[in-house]
Design a protein around this motif. Structure first.
Motif, PDB file in Angstrom:
ATOM      1  N   LEU A  65       0.831  -1.214   0.000  1.00 48.95           N
ATOM      2  CA  LEU A  65       0.000   0.000   0.000  1.00 48.95           C
ATOM      3  C   LEU A  65       0.862   1.259   0.000  1.00 48.95           C
ATOM      4  N   ASP A  66       1.962   1.232   0.744  1.00 48.14           N
ATOM      5  CA  ASP A  66       2.881   2.383   0.772  1.00 48.14           C
ATOM      6  C   ASP A  66       3.348   2.711  -0.650  1.00 48.14           C
ATOM      7  N   LYS A  67       3.707   1.654  -1.375  1.00 45.48           N
ATOM      8  CA  LYS A  67       4.217   1.843  -2.745  1.00 45.48           C
ATOM      9  C   LYS A  67       3.122   2.355  -3.673  1.00 45.48           C
ATOM     10  N   LYS A  68       1.958   1.746  -3.595  1.00 57.05           N
ATOM     11  CA  LYS A  68       0.854   2.110  -4.485  1.00 57.05           C
ATOM     12  C   LYS A  68       0.338   3.527  -4.204  1.00 57.05           C
ATOM     13  N   LEU A  69       0.261   3.880  -2.920  1.00 52.44           N
ATOM     14  CA  LEU A  69      -0.278   5.195  -2.554  1.00 52.44           C
ATOM     15  C   LEU A  69       0.810   6.272  -2.478  1.00 52.44           C
TER      16      LEU A  69
END
Length: 87
Positions: A65-69
């Protein structure tokens, strides 16, 4: 009678394509806050996650999620997702 089109989205962890209703959306708002978007209407960059304990744990471990967001997702978001499982 018109048939309702199925809206499909991909889980950022499992890469599984599911109906939108089977996934939960996590959003980074324009203000930079990360929120669980149960209605799917919040403004901002979104990522979809399957509501499954293994998937949630994997998302936390791999920081998917960190990477995607493109921001840091804090532990409260993961706790909120786990609480949704228990409802």
């Amino acid at each position: 009678m018109k048939e309702k089109k199925k809206v499909l989205r991909t889980c950022v962890v499992s890469k599984e394509v599911c109906e939108k209703k089977d996934l939960v959306r996590i959003v980074r708002t324009p203000e930079g806050e990360v929120k669980v978007d149960l209605k799917g209407k919040l403004n901002g960059r979104g990522a979809y996650l399957k509501l499954d304990l293994d998937i949630i744990n994997m998302a936390k471990k791999t920081k998917a999620l960190d990477k995607k967001l493109e921001t840091e997702v804090n532990d409260e978001i993961y706790e909120e997702l786990i609480n949704l499982l228990n409802k």
